[in-house]
Design an enzyme around this catalytic site. Structure first.
Site, mmCIF file in Angstrom:
data_model
loop_
_atom_site.group_PDB
_atom_site.id
_atom_site.type_symbol
_atom_site.label_atom_id
_atom_site.label_comp_id
_atom_site.label_asym_id
_atom_site.label_seq_id
_atom_site.Cartn_x
_atom_site.Cartn_y
_atom_site.Cartn_z
ATOM 1 C CB SER A 180 2.595 6.757 -34.705
ATOM 2 O OG SER A 180 2.854 5.468 -35.241
ATOM 3 C CG HIS A 208 3.782 11.063 -33.717
ATOM 4 N ND1 HIS A 208 2.556 11.464 -34.206
ATOM 5 C CD2 HIS A 208 4.210 10.070 -34.541
ATOM 6 C CE1 HIS A 208 2.244 10.745 -35.268
ATOM 7 N NE2 HIS A 208 3.233 9.893 -35.489
ATOM 8 C CE LYS A 237 3.526 12.281 -37.730
ATOM 9 N NZ LYS A 237 4.017 12.298 -39.103
#
Length: 390
Positions: A180, A208, A237
């Site tokens: 991240s 992610h 996300k």
């Protein structure tokens, strides 16, 4: 000394070190151009990678479930909080991740902590990447297993530590799929090859990468064409909603349902959120268009920033860390960006190592070429003003 005085002195130290943090208020939906603390800003720090958080199909799906099931789940999944939407979403996630089944948690953080604190036992060892997310670190700390840290995506160091830990009953390798803060991708194919050679299990946090990497957006496993033992992820996300999950074999998921405290004792996410996330995964699976647009934007931004003379970290992901180095100068850079209507916060210690302070950009498919031009011009002018680039 009162507790307030004691804590105030600690806060003063944080302010003096340039690492004091405050909240910012968004006054609208999670779109690239919005109002923050009453000022118009183009946001370059959102994890809404595909721009789905305010997609009409997700909103409609949530509204329909909201009318049928109400605003909250009212309890944990094992008491009154389980609904058909939780089960439908778990089935959808398992298909998306190509595993036997999946288990929903209320966040990706809780999924990581739940898996790592319940699965490895005393006498086992966890091998954790140096730059793994805080939720993985906390899960390791709560585990009864020992933890070894290997250098970031350094396969030689991982292999050495696998050799060193053969005396343990079981070895678990845990890694982020996409990191991240650095935007790097774990070489999952190499990790799994080492795991097979040294009889280890592989756990991947794909927060992610889910919806972004791979031919179908399936994440790091899809990107490399491999199958780790457990895939952990989040729906907050690229999917644009909320909640986390663990995906794997039916036996693993049954074990977690019975042993992961962050599943057993946590109130379930609302059915409306499940319905919206289910719709998001439908959209991700149906089309590559948003991902292709996203990656074209990433290429433009990274190429131009490097050409200007910036130190840009990371692989080809929506996370673009621009290293400034000095903590105060990084904070000043972020303030000047805000003055130009751009929100891209400074990332400082302890989130990153000393000397590694950075502006962490995240790109979304919702941005426009005009947004990108504005961003690049701001980096060019501020960089020259602060003597960061020539």
């Amino acid at each position: 000394m009162s507790i307030d005085s004691w804590l105030s002195s600690r806060l003063d130290k944080a302010k003096g070190a340039g690492v004091y943090r405050t909240l910012r208020t968004m006054n609208g939906p999670p779109i690239p151009e919005g109002t923050m603390n009453g000022k118009n800003q183009t946001v370059w720090s959102s994890n809404n990678y595909l721009g789905l958080a305010n997609h009409n199909r997700l909103i409609s799906a949530a509204q329909a479930a909201l009318q049928q099931f109400g605003a909250g789940s009212s309890g944990s999944r094992l008491t009154t909080g389980n609904s058909i939407w939780h089960e439908k979403l778990e089935k959808k996630i398992a298909g998306f991740k190509r595993t036997e089944t999946a288990l929903l948690f209320s966040s990706g953080y809780l999924a990581n902590v739940g898996v790592l604190s319940s699965l490895p036992e005393k006498g086992d060892v966890i091998l954790s990447d140096q730059l793994n997310h805080a939720s993985i670190i906390d899960g390791c700390r709560l585990s009864k297993a020992d933890t070894y840290i290997y250098r970031h995506i350094d396969m030689a160091d991982l292999e050495e530590k696998l050799r060193e830990t053969q005396r343990y009953q079981r070895r678990f390798i845990v890694t982020d799929g996409v990191f991240s803060m650095d935007g790097t991708i774990a070489p999952l194919h190499q990790i799994i090859a080492l795991a097979k050679r040294y009889h280890a299990y592989v756990i991947v946090d794909d927060a992610h990468a889910t919806g972004v990497l791979g031919e179908s957006g399936g994440g790091t496993s899809d990107h490399f064409g491999v199958c780790p033992d457990i895939v952990i992820g989040t729906l907050s996300k690229a999917a644009g909603v909320e909640g986390g999950f663990a995906a794997g074999s039916a036996v693993i998921i049954d074990f977690l349902l019975n042993h992961a405290r962050t599943f057993i004792f946590q109130t379930a996410i609302p059915p409306a959120s499940c319905a919206a996330a289910h719709e998001a995964l439908d959209i991700i699976e149906a089309s590559k268009d948003k991902r292709e647009l996203l990656f074209s934007y990433i290429q433009i931004i990274k190429t131009n920033l490097k050409h200007m003379g910036y130190t840009v970290k990371g692989h080809h992901t929506p996370i673009i860390p621009v290293v400034i180095g000095d903590t105060r100068k990084t904070a000043t850079f972020a303030e000047k960006l805000q003055g130009k209507g751009i929100y891209a916060p400074a990332i400082r210690p302890p989130t990153v190592a000393p000397g590694e302070s950075r502006i962490r950009l995240t790109v979304t498919a919702g941005h426009s070429i005009r947004d990108i031009d504005h961003l690049l011009e701001a980096f060019r002018s501020i960089g020259k003003e602060l003597n960061i680039i020539p």
